[in-house]
Design a protein around this motif. Structure first.
Motif, PDB file in Angstrom:
ATOM      1  N   LEU A 103       0.866  -1.178   0.000  1.00 35.63           N
ATOM      2  CA  LEU A 103       0.000   0.000   0.000  1.00 35.63           C
ATOM      3  C   LEU A 103       0.901   1.226   0.000  1.00 35.63           C
ATOM      4  O   LEU A 103       1.742   1.385   0.887  1.00 35.63           O
ATOM      5  N   LEU A 104       0.740   2.086  -1.019  1.00 33.77           N
ATOM      6  CA  LEU A 104       1.505   3.334  -1.095  1.00 33.77           C
ATOM      7  C   LEU A 104       0.585   4.507  -0.802  1.00 33.77           C
ATOM      8  O   LEU A 104      -0.485   4.635  -1.400  1.00 33.77           O
ATOM      9  N   ALA A 105       1.032   5.371   0.111  1.00 31.67           N
ATOM     10  CA  ALA A 105       0.269   6.577   0.452  1.00 31.67           C
ATOM     11  C   ALA A 105       0.321   7.562  -0.707  1.00 31.67           C
ATOM     12  O   ALA A 105       1.163   7.439  -1.604  1.00 31.67           O
ATOM     13  N   SER A 106      -0.550   8.558  -0.676  1.00 29.42           N
ATOM     14  CA  SER A 106      -0.605   9.538  -1.754  1.00 29.42           C
ATOM     15  C   SER A 106       0.691  10.334  -1.893  1.00 29.42           C
ATOM     16  O   SER A 106       0.992  10.844  -2.967  1.00 29.42           O
ATOM     17  N   ASP A 107       1.500  10.419  -0.822  1.00 28.37           N
ATOM     18  CA  ASP A 107       2.789  11.116  -0.908  1.00 28.37           C
ATOM     19  C   ASP A 107       3.920  10.179  -1.361  1.00 28.37           C
ATOM     20  O   ASP A 107       5.077  10.571  -1.381  1.00 28.37           O
ATOM     21  N   GLY A 108       3.579   8.924  -1.699  1.00 27.61           N
ATOM     22  CA  GLY A 108       4.556   7.987  -2.234  1.00 27.61           C
ATOM     23  C   GLY A 108       5.227   7.092  -1.209  1.00 27.61           C
ATOM     24  O   GLY A 108       5.932   6.148  -1.568  1.00 27.61           O
ATOM     25  N   ARG A 109       5.009   7.347   0.071  1.00 28.72           N
ATOM     26  CA  ARG A 109       5.654   6.489   1.075  1.00 28.72           C
ATOM     27  C   ARG A 109       4.884   5.175   1.223  1.00 28.72           C
ATOM     28  O   ARG A 109       3.680   5.107   0.997  1.00 28.72           O
ATOM     29  N   GLU A 110       5.624   4.152   1.598  1.00 27.50           N
ATOM     30  CA  GLU A 110       5.054   2.820   1.735  1.00 27.50           C
ATOM     31  C   GLU A 110       4.367   2.703   3.092  1.00 27.50           C
ATOM     32  O   GLU A 110       5.022   2.810   4.128  1.00 27.50           O
ATOM     33  N   LEU A 111       3.071   2.485   3.082  1.00 24.18           N
ATOM     34  CA  LEU A 111       2.316   2.316   4.324  1.00 24.18           C
ATOM     35  C   LEU A 111       2.405   0.890   4.842  1.00 24.18           C
ATOM     36  O   LEU A 111       2.489   0.658   6.039  1.00 24.18           O
ATOM     37  N   ALA A 112       2.349  -0.058   3.918  1.00 26.27           N
ATOM     38  CA  ALA A 112       2.350  -1.462   4.321  1.00 26.27           C
ATOM     39  C   ALA A 112       2.968  -2.315   3.230  1.00 26.27           C
ATOM     40  O   ALA A 112       2.854  -2.022   2.042  1.00 26.27           O
ATOM     41  N   ARG A 113       3.636  -3.379   3.681  1.00 20.15           N
ATOM     42  CA  ARG A 113       4.171  -4.406   2.786  1.00 20.15           C
ATOM     43  C   ARG A 113       4.070  -5.707   3.575  1.00 20.15           C
ATOM     44  O   ARG A 113       4.831  -5.943   4.493  1.00 20.15           O
ATOM     45  N   GLU A 114       3.079  -6.504   3.216  1.00 20.66           N
ATOM     46  CA  GLU A 114       2.832  -7.752   3.940  1.00 20.66           C
ATOM     47  C   GLU A 114       2.900  -8.934   2.991  1.00 20.66           C
ATOM     48  O   GLU A 114       2.266  -8.941   1.942  1.00 20.66           O
ATOM     49  N   LYS A 115       3.660  -9.937   3.392  1.00 17.56           N
ATOM     50  CA  LYS A 115       3.802 -11.146   2.587  1.00 17.56           C
ATOM     51  C   LYS A 115       2.636 -12.088   2.869  1.00 17.56           C
ATOM     52  O   LYS A 115       2.236 -12.264   4.012  1.00 17.56           O
ATOM     53  N   GLY A 116       2.110 -12.676   1.810  1.00 16.83           N
ATOM     54  CA  GLY A 116       1.025 -13.631   1.966  1.00 16.83           C
ATOM     55  C   GLY A 116       0.669 -14.274   0.638  1.00 16.83           C
ATOM     56  O   GLY A 116       0.981 -13.755  -0.423  1.00 16.83           O
ATOM     57  N   ASP A 117       0.021 -15.414   0.734  1.00 12.60           N
ATOM     58  CA  ASP A 117      -0.416 -16.132  -0.470  1.00 12.60           C
ATOM     59  C   ASP A 117      -1.866 -15.780  -0.780  1.00 12.60           C
ATOM     60  O   ASP A 117      -2.755 -16.622  -0.698  1.00 12.60           O
ATOM     61  N   VAL A 118      -2.112 -14.521  -1.124  1.00  7.97           N
ATOM     62  CA  VAL A 118      -3.472 -14.118  -1.469  1.00  7.97           C
ATOM     63  C   VAL A 118      -3.703 -14.345  -2.959  1.00  7.97           C
ATOM     64  O   VAL A 118      -2.777 -14.271  -3.755  1.00  7.97           O
ATOM     65  N   ASP A 119      -4.941 -14.626  -3.287  1.00  9.06           N
ATOM     66  CA  ASP A 119      -5.324 -14.812  -4.685  1.00  9.06           C
ATOM     67  C   ASP A 119      -5.253 -13.459  -5.394  1.00  9.06           C
ATOM     68  O   ASP A 119      -5.944 -12.509  -5.019  1.00  9.06           O
ATOM     69  N   ARG A 120      -4.401 -13.380  -6.409  1.00  9.51           N
ATOM     70  CA  ARG A 120      -4.145 -12.118  -7.115  1.00  9.51           C
ATOM     71  C   ARG A 120      -5.436 -11.521  -7.680  1.00  9.51           C
ATOM     72  O   ARG A 120      -5.688 -10.327  -7.544  1.00  9.51           O
ATOM     73  N   GLU A 121      -6.262 -12.337  -8.310  1.00  9.07           N
ATOM     74  CA  GLU A 121      -7.505 -11.834  -8.906  1.00  9.07           C
ATOM     75  C   GLU A 121      -8.499 -11.369  -7.843  1.00  9.07           C
ATOM     76  O   GLU A 121      -9.151 -10.333  -7.996  1.00  9.07           O
ATOM     77  N   ALA A 122      -8.598 -12.127  -6.750  1.00  6.48           N
ATOM     78  CA  ALA A 122      -9.545 -11.767  -5.689  1.00  6.48           C
ATOM     79  C   ALA A 122      -9.142 -10.471  -5.000  1.00  6.48           C
ATOM     80  O   ALA A 122      -9.998  -9.622  -4.717  1.00  6.48           O
TER      81      ALA A 122
END
Length: 159
Positions: free
Chosen positions: A120-139
């Motif tokens: 998740l990137l904030a509107s100012d370009g900074r990274e709010l979150a980076r979480e590893k997981g096996d989520v379904d890309r399409e979902a």
């Protein structure tokens, strides 16, 4: 309205049933495997294998199956603890992983998958979150686009 992206129910159920059963099955044959390893002349450190091989029947297979069952349950618990759950509403994104839940209500510039990491990137370009997981890309893409978030199929170019 809330959209939840998680592993399918059948996979969660299969992990809690399958991991202990596979562990118990492997454990049941542990004494036979130890007998075979002890019979090999070139194997170093035969002590632990000899110890398992010397457990009298029927206790060897029973103890092995019990230990495998417990290890399988531990593996399933770690799997459940490590999984990423994504909840999306028009005003909030909630990420749950490793027993920790974090909510984000900031305006976003981009949401995307970088390999297996949800970013998740904030509107100012900074990274709010980076979480590893096996989520379904399409979902996950559908969940974010349905709620009006700026989903990117690929990581955006760095400025």
């Amino acid at each position: 309205m809330e959209t939840i992206v998680d592993e399918p129910q059948w996979l969660r159920t299969a992990s809690w049933l399958g991991c202990p059963l596979v562990g118990a099955g492997i454990g049941w044959f542990l004494q036979s495997i130890a007998d075979w390893v002890v019979s090999l002349s070139w194997v170093p450190f035969k002590g632990p294998f000899q110890l398992v091989s010397d457990i009298p029947d029927p206790w060897g297979p029973v103890a092995g199956a019990g230990a495998g069952l417990v290890l399988g349950l531990l593996f399933a618990a770690v799997w459940a603890h490590e999984r990423l759950i994504v909840k999306v509403t028009p005003t909030r994104i909630t990420l749950t992983v490793k027993g920790r839940t974090r909510a984000y209500e900031a305006e976003l510039q981009a949401v995307f998958l970088d390999g297996k990491e949800l970013v998740l990137l904030a509107s100012d370009g900074r990274e709010l979150a980076r979480e590893k997981g096996d989520v379904d890309r399409e979902a996950v893409a559908k969940a974010f686009t349905e709620h009006g978030y700026p989903w990117h199929a690929e990581p955006p170019a760095v400025k």
